[in-house]
Design a protein around this motif. Structure first.
Motif, PDB file in Angstrom:
ATOM      1  N   CYS A   1      67.516  72.533 143.140  1.00  0.00           N
ATOM      2  CA  CYS A   1      67.675  73.497 144.228  1.00  0.00           C
ATOM      3  C   CYS A   1      67.867  72.719 145.530  1.00  0.00           C
TER       4      CYS A   1
ATOM      5  N   ASP B   1      67.278  77.005 149.758  1.00  0.00           N
ATOM      6  CA  ASP B   1      66.387  78.120 149.409  1.00  0.00           C
ATOM      7  C   ASP B   1      66.225  78.960 150.667  1.00  0.00           C
TER       8      ASP B   1
ATOM      9  N   LEU C   1      68.977  81.004 145.994  1.00  0.00           N
ATOM     10  CA  LEU C   1      68.849  79.582 145.707  1.00  0.00           C
ATOM     11  C   LEU C   1      70.237  79.025 145.423  1.00  0.00           C
TER      12      LEU C   1
END
Length: 110
Positions: A90, A93, A83
């Motif tokens: 975030c 990912d 991440l």
């Protein structure tokens, strides 16, 4: 570069509240694919800006923290998984063969 081991929930909160970029690498110590992915990432991680904290989670030992990371950053749990966190959100990912230190570096430089 060097890993910063995550071993408590407060560290996740610290990452969430930090400004700038952080990287979290979630690793299963029981999975050969995860081990290979981690090694490949470490071979290339010098492309990531030096001041970027690189956090490492052994998710076998810390399943509760792994679940907390998924909840905190609104991502589906996978392993291995990386991440990229920017200012508490975030923004990238990736899992398995999609994990790339170069992609992280490009996202930071963009």
């Amino acid at each position: 570069m060097q890993w910063i081991n995550i071993n408590n929930l407060e560290q996740v909160d610290t990452i969430k509240n930090a400004s700038g970029y952080s990287v979290i690498f979630k690793h299963s110590t029981r999975c050969s694919i995860s081990l290979m992915t981690k090694r490949n990432f470490e071979l290339d991680w010098e492309v990531i800006p030096e001041n970027t904290p690189l956090y490492f989670l052994d998710l076998i030992s810390h399943r509760d923290i792994s679940a907390y990371i998924a909840e905190t950053f609104q991502v589906h749990h996978e392993s291995p998984q990386v991440l990229l966190i920017k200012d508490g959100e975030c923004i990238l990912d990736s899992s398995h063969s999609d994990i790339s230190a170069e992609e992280i570096a490009e996202s930071i430089s963009a």
